[in-house]
Design a protein around this motif. Sequence first.
Motif, PDB file in Angstrom:
ATOM      1  N   VAL A 112       1.864   9.781  -7.396  1.00 28.99           N
ATOM      2  CA  VAL A 112       2.645  11.009  -7.220  1.00 28.99           C
ATOM      3  C   VAL A 112       2.509  11.521  -5.790  1.00 28.99           C
ATOM      4  O   VAL A 112       3.496  11.919  -5.158  1.00 28.99           O
ATOM      5  N   ASP A 113       1.290  11.471  -5.255  1.00 30.21           N
ATOM      6  CA  ASP A 113       1.079  11.903  -3.866  1.00 30.21           C
ATOM      7  C   ASP A 113       1.976  11.131  -2.902  1.00 30.21           C
ATOM      8  O   ASP A 113       2.593  11.708  -2.005  1.00 30.21           O
ATOM      9  N   GLN A 114       2.020   9.827  -3.086  1.00 31.40           N
ATOM     10  CA  GLN A 114       2.843   9.007  -2.189  1.00 31.40           C
ATOM     11  C   GLN A 114       4.330   9.318  -2.361  1.00 31.40           C
ATOM     12  O   GLN A 114       5.090   9.326  -1.398  1.00 31.40           O
ATOM     13  N   MET A 115       4.729   9.568  -3.610  1.00 29.05           N
ATOM     14  CA  MET A 115       6.138   9.889  -3.880  1.00 29.05           C
ATOM     15  C   MET A 115       6.532  11.178  -3.149  1.00 29.05           C
ATOM     16  O   MET A 115       7.599  11.239  -2.511  1.00 29.05           O
ATOM     17  N   LEU A 116       5.668  12.187  -3.230  1.00 30.50           N
ATOM     18  CA  LEU A 116       5.963  13.452  -2.548  1.00 30.50           C
ATOM     19  C   LEU A 116       6.040  13.230  -1.039  1.00 30.50           C
ATOM     20  O   LEU A 116       6.935  13.735  -0.365  1.00 30.50           O
ATOM     21  N   ARG A 117       5.103  12.463  -0.518  1.00 30.77           N
ATOM     22  CA  ARG A 117       5.083  12.176   0.922  1.00 30.77           C
ATOM     23  C   ARG A 117       6.380  11.491   1.354  1.00 30.77           C
ATOM     24  O   ARG A 117       6.975  11.825   2.372  1.00 30.77           O
ATOM     25  N   GLN A 118       6.819  10.539   0.527  1.00 32.52           N
ATOM     26  CA  GLN A 118       8.030   9.785   0.853  1.00 32.52           C
ATOM     27  C   GLN A 118       9.266  10.680   0.856  1.00 32.52           C
ATOM     28  O   GLN A 118      10.026  10.694   1.833  1.00 32.52           O
ATOM     29  N   SER A 123       0.820  -1.222   0.000  1.00 33.12           N
ATOM     30  CA  SER A 123       0.000   0.000   0.000  1.00 33.12           C
ATOM     31  C   SER A 123       0.847   1.262   0.000  1.00 33.12           C
ATOM     32  O   SER A 123       0.295   2.372  -0.012  1.00 33.12           O
ATOM     33  N   GLY A 124       2.153   1.104   0.013  1.00 33.53           N
ATOM     34  CA  GLY A 124       3.049   2.246  -0.133  1.00 33.53           C
ATOM     35  C   GLY A 124       3.143   3.096   1.124  1.00 33.53           C
ATOM     36  O   GLY A 124       3.149   2.575   2.241  1.00 33.53           O
ATOM     37  N   HIS A 125       3.219   4.387   0.919  1.00 34.54           N
ATOM     38  CA  HIS A 125       3.399   5.330   2.029  1.00 34.54           C
ATOM     39  C   HIS A 125       2.115   6.148   2.153  1.00 34.54           C
ATOM     40  O   HIS A 125       1.931   7.146   1.460  1.00 34.54           O
ATOM     41  N   MET A 126       1.237   5.714   3.027  1.00 37.63           N
ATOM     42  CA  MET A 126      -0.055   6.382   3.197  1.00 37.63           C
ATOM     43  C   MET A 126       0.051   7.480   4.260  1.00 37.63           C
ATOM     44  O   MET A 126       1.014   7.526   5.039  1.00 37.63           O
TER      45      MET A 126
END
Lengths: 344, 344
Positions: free
Chosen positions: B103-109, B81-84
Amino acid sequence: MGSSTLTIDLNAIVANWRSLDAMTECETAAVVKANSYGLGTPSVARVLAKAGVRTFFVAVAEEGAVLRAALGTGPTINVFSGHMVGDTTIIRDAELTPMINSVDQMLRQVEAMPAAPFGLQLDSGMNRLGMEPSEWSALRDIALAQNPTLIMSHLACADEPNHQMNAHQLRVFREMTDGLDVPRSLAATGGVLLGHEYHFDMTRPGIGLYGGLPFEAAQPVATIDLPVIQLREVGVGESVGYGNAWIAKRPSIVATVSAGYADGLIRAMGAGATVTFKGQILPVIGRVSMDLITVDVTDVNSDVDTLQLLGPHQTIDMLARHAGTIGYEILTSLGNRYTRAYIE
Amino acid sequence: MGSSTLTIDLNAIVANWRSLDAMTECETAAVVKANSYGLGTPSVARVLAKAGVRTFFVAVAEEGAVLRAALGTGPTINVFSGHMVGDTTIIRDAELTPMINSVDQMLRQVEAMPAAPFGLQLDSGMNRLGMEPSEWSALRDIALAQNPTLIMSHLACADEPNHQMNAHQLRVFREMTDGLDVPRSLAATGGVLLGHEYHFDMTRPGIGLYGGLPFEAAQPVATIDLPVIQLREVGVGESVGYGNAWIAKRPSIVATVSAGYADGLIRAMGAGATVTFKGQILPVIGRVSMDLITVDVTDVNSDVDTLQLLGPHQTIDMLARHAGTIGYEILTSLGNRYTRAYIE
């Protein structure tokens, strides 16, 4: 946070118990088997004990031990499966009261723990648990001499008020027990609703406490909120999920949501199940995966971060219908992956 | 003892992992999401790590934390589920590797934990998890500059080897990733069986480890033995269980058995499911209750104390067919009430 949230309204459970209790003149016990129908025995049982429940029922002795640890000494804990091979130590240590189902169990009980409390379960026609009339005739005088705490039976069709089986079981139960100086119990939730003659000295609701049918006036207890992992645009003709089960008929936005059949979103829950976002009802689409479902959120005009599966718009019984089952199975299937939040 | 026994053969899990590993030239990871498909993550993951598994996959970060506690430092733990939102602390503390889905998860990470390891999940057509080709085009150079540990995607129809979706997803995945200097993974159990071109640098079997289809050569892993509570004689025309669902056509002996849908004996499991007693196959009859099933044992000539539900005569996939579902859901529905025994 990938875990979905299961919110359990303990006040609603207490309110449901009080409503069912107010329908009768007798003691109202509480059935907390299967980890209180999946909602968490320690929290559920403690709040019920505080509200006045003096007698609890579990399915097996192992559950009774967990319950005793939660409640401490005091409340009576009755075990539907009675006294099975290997149960003696746990029954003694956790001060459980087995509901004796057979001559074999009776012998086991009186040999292993004479003078310890026990109840008697009779079969009044369901042919599932309890002594048959013929067994009961043979054992009755011996059993009664041991001062049983309760004589109980269970109805097979209580959720169908007009089923002739109800009156038949009532008659058989009375034939087996009238005139005895022992407290009697026949009614679970459905039996409470059948009326006074089914109540005897104790009722023992289960599903009604947890917001399920056949107790239509029950307050809902469980709410489930699912976090969205991501949103995607899906073009006309594109498929979503395993087996390409859903195909977009319009340019769509699909939310991938972090819960699946490992969380009790039963895989048979196909077309028809819905979630809500700020009150807007949205369809679950495609196949339920182990950890994921997908939802058509095309008609939502804002960012979707959390979707509600169980709540005011969709009860456990409505969800159950979409999965071809009953509310009970929705509850007991919820699994361990939720963040559980208790309202008290 | 009212609890049924779920026996988990850890040697069979290791043997299945070795068999799947032997079919490829690449690394074979292990999927242990949903508490290792219901069989118990600490025990399952430890034995797999000991057997040589260096990379594990879970569904959500919370599962990753449980797994890290079981394994200690060393093995890689990837999160589908990635980086929620809300995951950062747990990803950092448990040293997890999120599979970034958007993209949202990438930015969060990269904002929350620059330089920390992550992988990338791409959508090759299932439209469930991972970046779309268009998102990937926009993000690709930025993402690759951060040194992802893995690029992965998931097949929607891998259990149907001839489904055209497999070749389509393979082509899309290659178009999105050919020429990149990053390890790639496309295949779960079904993908391993599709052949060499689906294997890339890492496969990640799940269900095959646990004895389920589509890995037909899998060794069975789970055995379930159910204790009998009582036996009763049932006359011709008498009914058994809720809703009077079964009616005796001959003088019968019925065993009431201590396990029900709260233990994952899915309620839809109607006619067709069987148990065995010393090798003799016997039909489950009537409705599955929450804590109980009933079995016609008329044809057994000796005392019946324990019946086997899962075992050599009936695999998880056979049982699943009787319930209208798949072996995966049988495993993840097993519940907490079993006495779990591990063979190692």
